[in-house]
Design a protein around this motif. Sequence first.
Motif, PDB file in Angstrom:
ATOM      1  N   THR A   1       0.920  -1.231  -0.059  1.00  0.00           N
ATOM      2  CA  THR A   1       0.128   0.016  -0.033  1.00  0.00           C
ATOM      3  C   THR A   1       0.735   1.245   0.381  1.00  0.00           C
ATOM      4  O   THR A   1       0.555   1.580  -0.491  1.00  0.00           O
ATOM      5  CB  THR A   1      -1.081   0.085   0.922  1.00  0.00           C
ATOM      6  N   VAL A   2       1.968   1.288   0.720  1.00  0.00           N
ATOM      7  CA  VAL A   2       2.704   2.315   0.677  1.00  0.00           C
ATOM      8  C   VAL A   2       3.411   2.526  -0.821  1.00  0.00           C
ATOM      9  O   VAL A   2       3.198   3.802  -1.552  1.00  0.00           O
ATOM     10  CB  VAL A   2       4.189   1.842   1.361  1.00  0.00           C
ATOM     11  N   ILE A   3       3.389   1.283  -1.519  1.00  0.00           N
ATOM     12  CA  ILE A   3       3.929   1.507  -2.618  1.00  0.00           C
ATOM     13  C   ILE A   3       2.976   2.125  -3.845  1.00  0.00           C
ATOM     14  O   ILE A   3       3.321   3.451  -4.220  1.00  0.00           O
ATOM     15  CB  ILE A   3       4.477   0.594  -3.640  1.00  0.00           C
ATOM     16  N   THR A   4       1.536   1.389  -3.462  1.00  0.00           N
ATOM     17  CA  THR A   4       0.763   2.243  -4.395  1.00  0.00           C
ATOM     18  C   THR A   4       0.002   3.414  -4.120  1.00  0.00           C
ATOM     19  O   THR A   4      -0.038   3.788  -5.384  1.00  0.00           O
ATOM     20  CB  THR A   4      -0.430   0.960  -4.288  1.00  0.00           C
ATOM     21  N   THR A   5       0.222   3.609  -3.020  1.00  0.00           N
ATOM     22  CA  THR A   5      -0.252   4.634  -2.898  1.00  0.00           C
ATOM     23  C   THR A   5       1.253   6.552  -3.277  1.00  0.00           C
ATOM     24  O   THR A   5       0.308   7.287  -3.340  1.00  0.00           O
ATOM     25  CB  THR A   5      -0.342   5.443  -1.088  1.00  0.00           C
ATOM     26  N   THR A   6       1.777   5.848  -3.114  1.00  0.00           N
ATOM     27  CA  THR A   6       2.895   6.554  -3.974  1.00  0.00           C
ATOM     28  C   THR A   6       3.236   6.914  -4.715  1.00  0.00           C
ATOM     29  O   THR A   6       3.225   8.554  -5.146  1.00  0.00           O
ATOM     30  CB  THR A   6       4.578   6.352  -3.066  1.00  0.00           C
TER      31      THR A   6
ATOM     32  N   ILE B   1       9.017   9.053  -5.604  1.00  0.00           N
ATOM     33  CA  ILE B   1       9.420   9.396  -4.607  1.00  0.00           C
ATOM     34  C   ILE B   1       8.582  10.533  -4.337  1.00  0.00           C
ATOM     35  O   ILE B   1       8.358  10.534  -3.016  1.00  0.00           O
ATOM     36  CB  ILE B   1      11.191   9.299  -3.801  1.00  0.00           C
ATOM     37  N   GLU B   2       8.505  11.109  -5.273  1.00  0.00           N
ATOM     38  CA  GLU B   2       7.739  12.855  -4.392  1.00  0.00           C
ATOM     39  C   GLU B   2       6.513  11.982  -4.533  1.00  0.00           C
ATOM     40  O   GLU B   2       6.062  13.289  -4.179  1.00  0.00           O
ATOM     41  CB  GLU B   2       7.774  13.611  -5.702  1.00  0.00           C
ATOM     42  N   GLY B   3       5.659  11.684  -4.885  1.00  0.00           N
ATOM     43  CA  GLY B   3       4.461  10.773  -4.564  1.00  0.00           C
ATOM     44  C   GLY B   3       3.904  10.643  -2.168  1.00  0.00           C
ATOM     45  O   GLY B   3       3.073  10.517  -2.310  1.00  0.00           O
TER      46      GLY B   3
END
Length: 283
Positions: free
Chosen positions: A17-22, A41-43
């Motif tokens: 979820t960290v990946i998909t939300t980022t 990473i800007e996400g």
Amino acid sequence: MRQRPKIIIPVILFMLTVITTTVSGAIQKWINPLIEPLRIIEGLPFSLTLLGILLAHEFGHFFASRRHGVQTTIPYFIPAPPLFLTGTFGAVIKSISPITNRKALLDIAVSGPVAGFVVSVAATVIGLKLSYAIPLQQPYTLYGYGFSSSIIFHILSYLVFGPETEPRCILLHPIGVAGWIGLFVTSANLLPVGQNDGGHIAYAVFGKNHYLISITILILLIVLGIFTWPGYIVWAILFLIFGIRHPLLDDDLIVLDRKRKITGCLNLVIFALTFMPAPIHFY
């Protein structure tokens, strides 16, 4: 004996979820993750803010459950395709042992929305201070999405930007988008239907009369779904699938004290402040 929460699957789901939300946060900044993968990473500002709101909500339930001796899992995050605005379908915890009385039910039910609401308000204020407003006819627009304003969002916008002397568009910073989503999620969780957080609160405060409240809200969602935002029809269908009647408690005769009744009513105020008849518009 208290069981030790299993953490392997929740941790894996959280990292996904960290990946998909980022990635979702990066897309909000018009970054193509396939062409510019290093800029994903800007996400993170959007991702960390939204995950912080969801964590506050779920751990509010978690710690309140522990205070009442109710065993639960730790939060399970549900990743979503990054093109989906949030990059997540939220998070859930599951009770392992039963909630036996209305006092415990109310305390556990209100703790999540209150914690999530407080963090969402803080995130919205920070996000608004990082945003800017331009004169425009469309409200709260984000790359084809128009965000409507709840009462609390309108108040916070007024405090940050001042009175609206002409139609304006607030170009929300990703932290502000996460805050808006958090307020929206709070209102969704406080809908007094079935075994939703709001349904638990309605049952704890009003007892068997909660069923009439559930039916009334269900009808309202269908009407709003027809005339304002079709998503509410989907919500109504989901509530019907999962049930709109709250199960009985083992010790259902315990009466709430005055403090808890006031707490239940304050959550209705939070619901009124965060609810939007037509939350999202498409252009």
